[in-house]
Design a protein around this motif. Structure first.
Motif, PDB file in Angstrom:
ATOM      1  N   UNK A  81       0.815  -1.221   0.000  1.00 52.45           N
ATOM      2  CA  UNK A  81       0.000   0.000   0.000  1.00 52.45           C
ATOM      3  C   UNK A  81       0.847   1.268   0.000  1.00 52.45           C
ATOM      4  N   UNK A  82       2.081   1.151   0.491  1.00 51.91           N
ATOM      5  CA  UNK A  82       2.964   2.332   0.514  1.00 51.91           C
ATOM      6  C   UNK A  82       3.593   2.601  -0.838  1.00 51.91           C
ATOM      7  N   UNK A  83       3.386   1.679  -1.805  1.00 57.40           N
ATOM      8  CA  UNK A  83       3.923   1.860  -3.151  1.00 57.40           C
ATOM      9  C   UNK A  83       5.428   1.801  -3.222  1.00 57.40           C
ATOM     10  N   UNK A  84       6.029   0.717  -2.750  1.00 59.72           N
ATOM     11  CA  UNK A  84       7.497   0.625  -2.779  1.00 59.72           C
ATOM     12  C   UNK A  84       8.018   0.687  -4.209  1.00 59.72           C
ATOM     13  N   UNK A  85       9.109   1.385  -4.369  1.00 58.28           N
ATOM     14  CA  UNK A  85       9.682   1.554  -5.713  1.00 58.28           C
ATOM     15  C   UNK A  85      10.952   0.731  -5.914  1.00 58.28           C
ATOM     16  N   UNK A  86      11.588   0.297  -4.845  1.00 52.54           N
ATOM     17  CA  UNK A  86      12.846  -0.449  -4.964  1.00 52.54           C
ATOM     18  C   UNK A  86      12.562  -1.819  -5.565  1.00 52.54           C
ATOM     19  N   UNK A  87      13.329  -2.186  -6.591  1.00 55.43           N
ATOM     20  CA  UNK A  87      13.044  -3.400  -7.366  1.00 55.43           C
ATOM     21  C   UNK A  87      13.081  -4.658  -6.508  1.00 55.43           C
ATOM     22  N   UNK A  88      14.044  -4.733  -5.609  1.00 55.72           N
ATOM     23  CA  UNK A  88      14.147  -5.958  -4.823  1.00 55.72           C
ATOM     24  C   UNK A  88      12.977  -6.105  -3.847  1.00 55.72           C
ATOM     25  N   UNK A  89      12.551  -4.993  -3.282  1.00 60.58           N
ATOM     26  CA  UNK A  89      11.395  -5.042  -2.390  1.00 60.58           C
ATOM     27  C   UNK A  89      10.173  -5.568  -3.132  1.00 60.58           C
ATOM     28  N   UNK A  90       9.942  -5.050  -4.341  1.00 58.85           N
ATOM     29  CA  UNK A  90       8.792  -5.515  -5.118  1.00 58.85           C
ATOM     30  C   UNK A  90       8.923  -6.995  -5.465  1.00 58.85           C
TER      31      UNK A  90
END
Length: 440
Positions: A81-90
């Protein structure tokens, strides 16, 4: 508030200098199976490092218990919901989501892709290892850790635990000598590494060193309390060593005190209790274990509504059949087959083989188990856990007086690599059946 990437490249939000230090220590806690859920849980309810939340989710989903898996899914939904942008997190969120929805192969492949993109990511290496165990892919388990361990420096805090993962992977692939070497390295670095200790126990089991294994476990577990990671499973190994030595009273005492003394009422803590009782019933059919089975059934009864993982399903199914709850057992198998993932025919045969055994149809049980026991790995678990299928097949073949089938299972199986009075008794029964006038 800034997004920081730690020494392994895991992204997290840093509010205080101590956050980075705790992320580092939490990685060690996770791979050593001692993650502080309370601290990570607080982070999941605040704006603390995302890395802690992801590690908590990995640990929860790795329990393979549906209520805890749902907790992990909620944590990941909150991060999303926070909209993570870091590729590894996604990528990690995607892999955990696959895990939580029961697609373990997709989850494994997702974490493996992270490992290949970010070598040295200890959290993902650990996740791949556990998923390979849960889907029964021992060859990939070995190749993955073999390719990953070289990216960890000798002074890295997690390197010892990586050797423990490596040791277990080698053992499950039959490379016992190399497995023992890596277990020793791991234990020299961290004497309290329960996973490396557990891998060493497997090495002792695979080489039939039952007395040594029982002594090793008793010494390790001395003065350790109920919070010891893998406590119940370690005591199961101890009971197995004593069972093959035919120390039945010691096995029963271990069952009551070490295995059924649970940390919670969750049925998944009773996986080992089920197959230990089953082995006892095979080896000592004169024992009255009905009260034990009824107690186990009460803990497994709610599982029908929570089914989601084949290895757990198998143990619940055994418990239902053993107490005569065949309607519940049939409903469970139907639910397993209707979950949306194709269940291999061999797995269905194993379920039905155990059902047939409890009804006394030993001929049907022996045929089903003889053609499937050596292809049982897709249900997950270890070689030692799954060899109950082989043992049941031999027992069923003997009871149905089918010498040829019993001998076939013996010749292509694992059980008779061990020694001791129990296996000697099986050898005597096979010899007597071969010379009788009644065998098929």
């Amino acid at each position: 508030m800034a997004v920081i990437t730690d020494s392994r490249g895991i992204p997290h939000l840093v509010e205080r200098p101590s956050d980075m230090e705790y992320v580092e220590s939490a990685i060690v806690q996770l791979v050593s199976m001692r993650l502080d859920h309370e601290r990570c849980g607080r982070s999941a309810r605040s704006e603390a490092p995302v890395a802690l939340q992801l590690m908590l989710a990995v640990d929860l989903v790795g329990s393979m218990e549906r209520p805890l898996v749902m907790e992990a899914a909620k944590i990941c939904a909150s991060i999303t919901e926070t909209g993570p942008t870091e590729a590894r997190t996604r990528a990690m969120l995607c892999a955990i989501d696959s895990w939580a929805t029961g697609d373990l192969v997709a989850a494994r492949n997702g974490f493996q892709a992270i490992v290949e993109t970010y070598p040295g990511d200890a959290v993902s290496v650990f996740a791949v290892h556990m998923l390979d165990f849960y889907i029964g892919d021992a060859p990939h388990m070995l190749s993955s850790i073999e390719n990953s361990i070289e990216f960890f420096a000798d002074d890295d805090q997690v390197i010892g635990y990586m050797h423990g993962l490596y040791g277990f992977s080698l053992e499950e692939n039959g490379l016992i000598e190399s497995a023992t070497d890596h277990c020793r390295i791991a234990l020299e670095m961290n004497a309290d590494d329960v996973y490396a200790m557990h891998a060493m126990v497997h090495c002792l089991y695979e080489t039939g060193r039952h007395d040594e294994g029982a002594r090793y476990i008793k010494e390790y577990m001395r003065n350790r309390d109920g919070a010891t990671p893998m406590r119940i499973h370690i005591w199961w190994h101890y009971a197995l060593f004593e069972l093959y030595a035919e120390n039945i009273q010691e096995v029963l005492a271990c069952y009551r005190i070490g295995i059924r003394r649970k940390a919670s009422l969750r049925s998944a803590e009773d996986l080992d209790a089920v197959t230990l009782l089953w082995r006892l019933a095979l080896i000592k059919p004169s024992l009255d274990l009905s009260a034990y089975w009824q107690s186990l059934f009460q803990d497994w009864e709610p599982y029908l509504a929570e089914n989601w993982y084949l290895f757990n399903d198998f143990h619940a199914y055994i418990a239902y059949c053993q107490v005569g709850e065949y309607g519940r057992a049939d409903s469970l198998l139907e639910a397993v087959q209707a979950r949306g993932k194709e269940v291999p025919e061999e797995m269905v045969d194993i379920f039905l083989g155990f059902r047939a055994f409890t009804t006394g149809d030993y001929a049907d049980a022996s045929v089903r188990l003889a053609r499937t026991f050596h292809r049982s790995f897709p249900m997950g678990g270890s070689n030692a856990q799954r060899d109950v299928i082989e043992l049941t097949g031999i027992e069923a073949a003997i009871r149905s007086q089918n010498y040829e089938l019993a001998q076939q299972i013996r010749a292509s199986g694992r059980i008779f690599r061990h020694q001791g009075p129990v296996l000697k008794n099986y050898q005597n029964r096979l010899a007597a059946l071969r010379t009788s006038d009644y065998h098929v």
